[in-house]
Design an enzyme around this catalytic site. Sequence first.
Site, PDB file in Angstrom:
ATOM      1  CD  GLU A  52      -2.923  -0.903  -0.140  1.00 29.69           C
ATOM      2  OE1 GLU A  52      -2.957   0.198  -0.724  1.00 29.69           O
ATOM      3  OE2 GLU A  52      -3.560  -1.893  -0.532  1.00 29.69           O
ATOM      4  CE1 TYR A 135      -6.613   2.999  -0.580  1.00 20.92           C
ATOM      5  CE2 TYR A 135      -4.246   3.133  -0.201  1.00 20.92           C
ATOM      6  CZ  TYR A 135      -5.342   2.483  -0.738  1.00 20.92           C
ATOM      7  OH  TYR A 135      -5.166   1.303  -1.401  1.00 20.92           O
ATOM      8  CG  ASP A 153      -7.888   4.608  -4.309  1.00 21.28           C
ATOM      9  OD1 ASP A 153      -9.137   4.569  -4.382  1.00 21.28           O
ATOM     10  OD2 ASP A 153      -7.150   3.924  -5.040  1.00 21.28           O
TER      11      ASP A 153
END
Length: 372
Positions: A52, A135, A153
């Site tokens: 991520e 996020y 996102d």
Amino acid sequence: MEEQILINNEISQLNKIDAAKFQQDLIGWFEAEQRDLPWRKDQDPYKVWVSEIMLQQTRVDTVIPYFHNFIEQFPTIEALSNADEEKVLKAWEGLGYYSRARNLQSAVREVHEKYDGKVPNDPKEISSLKGVGPYTAGAILSIAYGIPEPAVDGNVMRVLSRILSIWEDIAKASSRKVFEEAVRKLISHSNPSFFNQALMELGALICTPTSPSCLLCPVREHCHAFHEGTEKDLPIKTKTKKHRHVQIVAAVLRNNEGKFLIHKRPSKGLLANLWEFPNVEVLLPHINEKEQLKDAVKELFKTDIEIDEMIGQIEHVFSHLTWNINAYKGQVHFMEKEAEDLRLVTAEEMKEFSFSVSHQKILQQFIESEEE
DNA sequence: TAGTCGTGGGC
DNA sequence: TGCCCAAGACT
């Protein structure tokens, strides 16, 4: 006030949607069509976390080789905690946004020490980690732990702006919360991981920024924009203003042993902690730039150098500025001493240091100039 | 809030 | 070619 009422009306569209059917259509599509990506092999919270961070503002195809190499070098929380920052930055070399790498290692060390090496599954705790914003927190919580938290996102904002006909400006930071509220009302509680990933996958593969493939979309019957024909008008995103240009003069300098003089950039700001060839911003274009560089290097590094011919001109574009670099080659005649941020290294040794792409280009120009 | 912080791909 | 973009966070 009027705007808030408008937002409420938009989200009230959710009431007209059969949320369960939407989840089923979306997740069913994801189960059938999802890409085979290396970070989807398991749900190891550490690997989800690394992926991520790497994926922030970065394309999937770019991330894949970096992810493989990074996990091979640093397979666990423990391994990354114990690694030298230099090694971590070297593994990040060329990926950009280098503070991500330093923040990741810093946060991983905190998890190692404070949470017994276990990535926290609490929203407040995980959000407090360096580099983990709204996020990323939601992504890790939902994907690694199955917790129904929003992971909003750019994909999710684009997809939901169309499905729910939300005309907020997604360039504004304040808009994210509107979409988070929408996700909270829509998210599957039986499979929040696939729900969040499916929204992003849909944005990446079908509901793309320009000319979305609505005829292939698994949720087009739920999509307000498709029914209204406004899918190309959404999302609303204001333009970014053009950035500034900076003139740089740089030099690849070697001593009488053929060693290269390299410098480590400061720990804050652009390309923090990366290595580079000696350079200076040209503030007085009407004065000889070679003399400016020579004087600056002499002053900063206590060295006596000589600058010879130009080896190339490089334009390097960043997000917010452009470097126009005039690169020269030259010699180090005398240097008082090396330091933590100032080294004389062989070509072989230089491979262990992390350079920005712009300075890799300078080195490439030097190599080509030597071949002639 | 708006600027900072990278890079390479696509049109 | 120049612009926008790509799974954002920090200040």
